[in-house]
Design a protein around this motif. Structure first.
Motif, PDB file in Angstrom:
ATOM      1  N   THR A 110       0.839  -1.203   0.000  1.00  0.00           N
ATOM      2  CA  THR A 110       0.000   0.000   0.000  1.00  0.00           C
ATOM      3  C   THR A 110       0.870   1.247   0.000  1.00  0.00           C
ATOM      4  OG1 THR A 110      -1.582  -1.230   1.340  1.00  0.00           O
ATOM      5  CG2 THR A 110      -1.910   1.149   1.218  1.00  0.00           C
ATOM      6  N   ALA A 111       0.563   2.177  -0.879  1.00  0.00           N
ATOM      7  CA  ALA A 111       1.304   3.433  -0.886  1.00  0.00           C
ATOM      8  C   ALA A 111       0.872   4.272   0.311  1.00  0.00           C
ATOM      9  CB  ALA A 111       1.032   4.189  -2.176  1.00  0.00           C
ATOM     10  N   PHE A 112       1.790   5.025   0.853  1.00  0.00           N
ATOM     11  CA  PHE A 112       1.477   5.844   2.021  1.00  0.00           C
ATOM     12  C   PHE A 112       0.328   6.808   1.725  1.00  0.00           C
ATOM     13  CE2 PHE A 112       2.015   8.911   5.356  1.00  0.00           C
ATOM     14  CZ  PHE A 112       2.318   8.094   6.435  1.00  0.00           C
ATOM     15  N   GLY A 113       0.385   7.415   0.551  1.00  0.00           N
ATOM     16  CA  GLY A 113      -0.661   8.369   0.173  1.00  0.00           C
ATOM     17  C   GLY A 113      -2.030   7.710   0.037  1.00  0.00           C
ATOM     18  N   GLU A 114      -2.006   6.501  -0.475  1.00  0.00           N
ATOM     19  CA  GLU A 114      -3.241   5.740  -0.650  1.00  0.00           C
ATOM     20  C   GLU A 114      -3.901   5.484   0.716  1.00  0.00           C
ATOM     21  OE1 GLU A 114      -2.177   1.866  -2.160  1.00  0.00           O
ATOM     22  OE2 GLU A 114      -4.031   1.683  -3.312  1.00  0.00           O
ATOM     23  N   ALA A 115      -3.100   5.083   1.674  1.00  0.00           N
ATOM     24  CA  ALA A 115      -3.629   4.840   3.017  1.00  0.00           C
ATOM     25  C   ALA A 115      -4.113   6.145   3.648  1.00  0.00           C
ATOM     26  CB  ALA A 115      -2.570   4.177   3.892  1.00  0.00           C
ATOM     27  N   SER A 116      -3.413   7.228   3.353  1.00  0.00           N
ATOM     28  CA  SER A 116      -3.777   8.524   3.957  1.00  0.00           C
ATOM     29  C   SER A 116      -5.113   9.036   3.438  1.00  0.00           C
ATOM     30  CB  SER A 116      -2.721   9.587   3.645  1.00  0.00           C
ATOM     31  OG  SER A 116      -1.437   9.075   3.858  1.00  0.00           O
ATOM     32  N   ARG A 117      -5.547   8.524   2.316  1.00  0.00           N
ATOM     33  CA  ARG A 117      -6.812   8.992   1.739  1.00  0.00           C
ATOM     34  C   ARG A 117      -8.029   8.226   2.234  1.00  0.00           C
ATOM     35  NH1 ARG A 117      -3.401   9.581  -2.734  1.00  0.00           N
ATOM     36  NH2 ARG A 117      -3.922   7.536  -3.574  1.00  0.00           N
ATOM     37  N   MET A 118      -7.834   7.246   3.097  1.00  0.00           N
ATOM     38  CA  MET A 118      -8.982   6.456   3.549  1.00  0.00           C
ATOM     39  C   MET A 118      -9.888   7.333   4.420  1.00  0.00           C
ATOM     40  SD  MET A 118      -8.347   3.712   1.996  1.00  0.00           S
ATOM     41  CE  MET A 118      -9.632   2.660   2.569  1.00  0.00           C
ATOM     42  N   THR A 119     -11.149   7.422   4.020  1.00  0.00           N
ATOM     43  CA  THR A 119     -12.023   8.390   4.697  1.00  0.00           C
ATOM     44  C   THR A 119     -12.331   7.997   6.144  1.00  0.00           C
ATOM     45  OG1 THR A 119     -13.911   7.277   3.722  1.00  0.00           O
ATOM     46  CG2 THR A 119     -13.139   9.233   2.592  1.00  0.00           C
ATOM     47  N   GLN A 120     -12.385   6.683   6.413  1.00  0.00           N
ATOM     48  CA  GLN A 120     -12.732   6.330   7.784  1.00  0.00           C
ATOM     49  C   GLN A 120     -11.620   6.761   8.757  1.00  0.00           C
ATOM     50  OE1 GLN A 120     -13.636   2.144   9.425  1.00  0.00           O
ATOM     51  NE2 GLN A 120     -15.617   3.104   9.096  1.00  0.00           N
ATOM     52  N   PHE A 121     -10.395   6.615   8.322  1.00  0.00           N
ATOM     53  CA  PHE A 121      -9.282   7.072   9.165  1.00  0.00           C
ATOM     54  C   PHE A 121      -9.383   8.576   9.374  1.00  0.00           C
ATOM     55  CE2 PHE A 121      -4.977   8.886   9.477  1.00  0.00           C
ATOM     56  CZ  PHE A 121      -4.573   8.274  10.655  1.00  0.00           C
ATOM     57  N   LYS A 122      -9.643   9.289   8.296  1.00  0.00           N
ATOM     58  CA  LYS A 122      -9.723  10.750   8.412  1.00  0.00           C
ATOM     59  C   LYS A 122     -10.881  11.166   9.322  1.00  0.00           C
ATOM     60  CE  LYS A 122      -9.426  11.652   3.901  1.00  0.00           C
ATOM     61  NZ  LYS A 122      -9.310  12.424   2.659  1.00  0.00           N
ATOM     62  N   ASP A 123     -12.043  10.490   9.138  1.00  0.00           N
ATOM     63  CA  ASP A 123     -13.203  10.819   9.982  1.00  0.00           C
ATOM     64  C   ASP A 123     -12.925  10.550  11.454  1.00  0.00           C
ATOM     65  OD1 ASP A 123     -14.546  11.401   7.716  1.00  0.00           O
ATOM     66  OD2 ASP A 123     -15.890   9.654   7.768  1.00  0.00           O
ATOM     67  N   LYS A 124     -12.389   9.357  11.711  1.00  0.00           N
ATOM     68  CA  LYS A 124     -12.185   8.976  13.114  1.00  0.00           C
ATOM     69  C   LYS A 124     -11.202   9.918  13.798  1.00  0.00           C
ATOM     70  CE  LYS A 124     -13.499   4.122  13.135  1.00  0.00           C
ATOM     71  NZ  LYS A 124     -13.059   2.724  13.147  1.00  0.00           N
TER      72      LYS A 124
END
Ligand code: TRP
Length: 353
Positions: A110-124
């Motif tokens: 997984t690319a770091f940027g790809e993981a950073s775009r996950m909305t559930q992580f951002k929401d939480k």
């Protein structure tokens, strides 16, 4: 089944797989009508794997005895809802070390940027949840949960759609890089109509981890409490009983609950209530929910009264799961160029000359 690096092993029936986190003291009626009913139905046509996502639950710090209790309750509630451990593998995620191992492999893809775009992580994290690297890599562990069983179909709620997409991307990426190895799963996003809202605020989704108690019918609530919560449900100032989630979210939510538990389509329910008021609606929904939950609670209580037996059921599930997951992991490792561990004891080594 060979654990050598063949292709994807043939399966007699397609596989379905899903999991829930043990993050509250009970599942709620939304989990039941939104997901568990579906899991139960899929057992008829699929080779089904259902697990308690206890490793995912570690992303939120929880007292050990609480996690232990919640894990058993969640497993007991799967079974009480009709998941049949004779037909489906019911197990704890942490009992299969292959999940975390494949999770590492997925993290490396997984690319770091790809993981950073996950909305559930951002929401939480935006909502103030303490973030840790586990929360960040949650989707990669979830991808591993799915891919390790060569799952064809993954029934989940809308909130998990993005996690399924990244799972598919990772499977395709792996296959592209290393050759056909992993099954690319089909998402199976559960119907919107089975999404329940809070009774006390019908504009918010009923959630085990964030909703207030008054908004949630817990599957472990006693019948009086259930009736009271439903009778106090927020509705609106009109009189008419009509499915209209935009302007009448409370009434619509009650109709959805009734429809989900009885199988009666919404329009038929509307006509059955013609000329009646909200009191009648609430009374009837309360009765239906109480009746649906009673046999569920009887089974749950019985299972929880004998934790040893429940743990044995989970051990059988883990054994079945392990037969599949060990094979997949061996295939993955071999494809990637990790050396197979040679079995054997030290005495079998060639003696020094
Ligand atoms: N993330 C899911 C949830 O919170 C739980 C889960 C973990 C899951 N691993 C999974 C669901 C694999 C389906 C498949 O609801």
């Amino acid at each position: 089944m060979s654990t050598k690096a063949g292709g994807i092993p043939a399966r007699i029936r397609p596989r379905s797989l899903s999991g829930m986190q043990p993050t509250s003291d009970s599942l709620h009626i939304g989990n039941y009508v939104g997901a568990l009913v579906n899991w139960v139905e899929l057992q008829n046509t699929y080779d089904a794997f259902y697990f308690v996502a206890d490793l995912h639950a570690l992303t939120v710090p929880t007292a050990p005895e609480v996690l232990r209790r919640r894990t058993r309750v969640t497993a007991a509630q799967f079974i009480a809802a009709g998941v049949d451990p004779e037909r489906s593998a019911v197990f704890c995620q942490s009992h299969l070390p292959q999940h975390a191992e494949l999770g590492w492999v997925m993290a490396c893809l997984t690319a770091f940027g790809e993981a950073s775009r996950m909305t559930q992580f951002k929401d939480k994290t935006a909502k103030g949840q303490q973030s840790n690297v586990g929360l960040f890599s949650y989707p990669m562990l979830m991808a591993a949960d799915i891919l390790i069983y060569d799952a064809d179909r993954v029934p989940v709620g809308e909130d998990q759609r993005q996690h399924l997409e990244i799972t598919r991307d990772l499977a395709m990426r792996f296959n592209q890089r290393y050759g056909e190895t992993l099954v690319v799963p089909e998402p199976h996003i559960l119907k919107q109509t089975a999404k329940l809202m809070e009774l006390s605020d019908p504009t918010s989704k009923m959630s085990g981890s964030v909703s207030p108690d008054a908004g949630v019918v817990w599957l472990s609530d006693d019948p009086k409490r259930i009736a009271k919560k439903i009778k106090s449900a927020v509705t609106d100032a009109e009189m008419e009983i009509r499915y209209d989630p935009e302007t009448k979210p409370g009434v619509s939510n009650l109709l959805v609950i009734q429809s989900a538990l009885t199988g009666v389509p919404l329009p038929d329910l509307e006509s059955s209530y013609a000329g009646q008021g909200y009191g009648a609606l609430k009374g009837q929904v309360a009765e239906i929910v109480v009746d649906a939950v009673a046999p569920f609670q009887a089974t749950m209580t019985e299972l929880l009264s004998d934790p040893g037996e429940l743990d044995r059921i989970l051990a059988v599930g883990a054994q079945r799961a392990g037969e599949v997951s060990a094979g997949t992991l061996a295939r993955v490792k071999d494809r990637m160029g990790l050396l197979p561990p040679l079995r054997g004891d030290r005495s079998s080594r060639k003696p020094p000359a």
